[in-house]
Design an enzyme around this catalytic site. Structure first.
Site: not given
Length: 485
Positions: A254-256
């Site tokens: 994910s973007k995280r």
């Protein structure tokens, strides 16, 4: 034999996720491996998620990754337009949806938000609307009246509740589902735009797409696509579903994670060729297990039948290693070009930056690593004299001070600060004094760099620093040692 035609159909919603880039790469490799066509199609039917500037991101990403398309919005191959909103304007999707209505494979639905909300069911931890075919039973007259009155509507697929549907995937094989599990998905939304699922089927057929590559999260909706192909009497393309890409904790990337998009990785100092090479190996490997491959080599070796089913872990450590291998093998001029902005942020003095880059080229994995290797050229750090003590080199504060005091007048009297000349000069001193090489060189390198680890040895560093700065740093070393001894 039918010419292979693949398509990459991104939505312009922001940065390109690593998973999307892998899809594009595999589509490209499947087409090019067989001498086929690779098409770029823009899927902008979700107007709410449209992101200004995202089209530029798509074009830039494709160009930097080396994935040049044969047809697309900027290269008409005769089956355009290649942007879904432009295709929608021609009424093409509504036209095909109406054909399905005539066949009884789709129907108008006029249910408002309140009625749909009343159909919500909680399945697992998700709240979903399972449509109950309410509008399927409207008479022709009722439908005409609502259409003429301008009542908002969607068009839904009419899936049977009995029997089964079988869909074939080239990686996962035959997938059969009970028809009662298939919802009547929306084909045309109330704004007149087609849903992603419906537009895909129409466009893939009209553009003669032979192979469709996508993430395996779409497997569950694939039987509904199959029913659309069957309803139209069309042959469906070959489907290739790709394994999930996870982070190091086996969660979906994910973007995280901080490295989920192509742009993230470029900003972190990775080079496009290494990123593409690494992404090719997320779910596939060649028969010879080779790891470092150019795009040309990938084209030759890529056989999509060797794609894995199990999730692929995005390993940033492995990518860094691969990036370092690419940097080592890079031609010097190209390396100077991409590394200059990074070294200039750290070294502001008028030094020969190319010579410094020659020293670090084989020592770094990503371009931002340069700073830590070269910062001492800009400014001598305030170092601890404990660094002069080195067991292996048999040095300590006392004998290091002696060496530096001996060498200072010799270096002051010497003007040629080229590597060869310095080497000859200092090695002559070491031989005359009857000490080991390390005992003479370690104190000099420590004094001119102030660092435990340096790219290059004393001679390379002194050549770059020049006579004046080298002597200044040696004098500082002598002062530091004199204060301690």
């Amino acid at each position: 034999m039918t010419k292979i035609r693949t398509r990459f159909a991104p939505s312009p919603t922001g940065r390109m996720h690593v998973g999307n880039l892998r899809t594009a790469l595999y589509e490209y490799l499947i087409a090019k491996h067989e001498g086929g066509d690779f098409i770029l199609r823009i899927e902008d039917t979700d107007q709410e998620r449209f992101y200004e500037g995202a089209l530029e991101i798509i074009y830039n990403t494709m160009e930097k990754a080396g994935l040049s398309h044969d047809e697309g919005p900027d290269k008409d191959g005769g089956v355009g337009p290649y942007v879904q909103s432009e295709r929608q304007k021609s009424g093409i999707y509504l036209e095909y949806a109406k054909k399905l209505i005539e066949k009884g494979e789709a129907y108008y639905c006029f249910c408002d938000e309140n009625r749909l909300a009343s159909l919500k069911q909680v399945i697992g931890d998700k709240e979903i609307v399972v449509y109950d075919k309410h509008c399927l039973h409207l008479s022709k007259e009722e439908i005409e009246e609502k259409l003429n009155s301008g009542v908002p509507y969607v068009i839904r697929q009419n899936n049977p509740k009995e029997g089964q549907t079988t869909f074939h995937d080239d990686i996962y094989g035959d997938i059969t589902v009970e028809n009662e599990e298939l919802d009547d998905m929306i084909l045309i939304k109330s704004d007149g735009f087609p849903t992603y699922n419906f537009a895909n089927v129409i466009d893939d057929h009209l553009m003669n797409i032979t192979h469709v590559v996508r993430g395996n999260e779409y497997i569950s909706s694939s039987p509904k696509y199959q029913r659309l192909y069957d309803a139209f009497g069309w042959e469906s393309p070959k489907y290739i579903h790709l394994p999930l890409i996870t982070d190091e904790n086996h969660k979906k990337l994910s973007k995280r994670s901080g490295h989920s998009s192509f742009e993230d990785l470029l900003e972190q100092g990775f080079i496009p060729e290494a990123i593409v090479n690494y992404i090719a190996l997320l779910g596939w490997s060649p028969e010879d297990n080779e790891e470092i491959m150019s795009l040309e080599e990938l084209i030759q070796k890529f056989d999509y039948r060797h794609i894995n089913k199990s999730p692929a872990v995005f390993d940033i450590v492995k990518l860094k290693w691969m990036n370092g291998e690419y940097l080592k093998a890079m031609e010097n001029e190209k390396f100077y070009e991409i590394a200059m902005p990074y070294i200039k942020e750290t070294v502001k003095k008028d030094l020969n930056l190319k010579k410094i880059l020659d020293l670090v080229k084989t020592r770094i994995e990503i371009l931002p690593d340069i700073a830590d290797h070269v910062d001492f050229f800009e400014e001598l750090p305030d170092y601890d004299i404990a660094m002069y003590t080195h067991k292996k080199m048999k040095t300590n504060s006392e004998n290091s001070l002696e060496v530096l005091r001996d060498l200072l007048p010799i270096l002051e009297a010497h003007d040629d600060y080229s590597i060869d000349s310095l080497h000859e000069l200092i090695m002559k001193y070491i031989a005359g004094k009857g000490i080991k090489n390390g005992q003479g060189l370690w104190p000099v390198r420590t004094a001119v760099s102030g660092k435990q680890m340096t790219p290059g040895g004393a001679f390379e560093i002194m050549e770059i620093l020049g006579k004046q700065e080298s002597l200044r740093r040696i004098k500082i070393g002598i002062e530091k040692l004199e204060q301690a001894v």
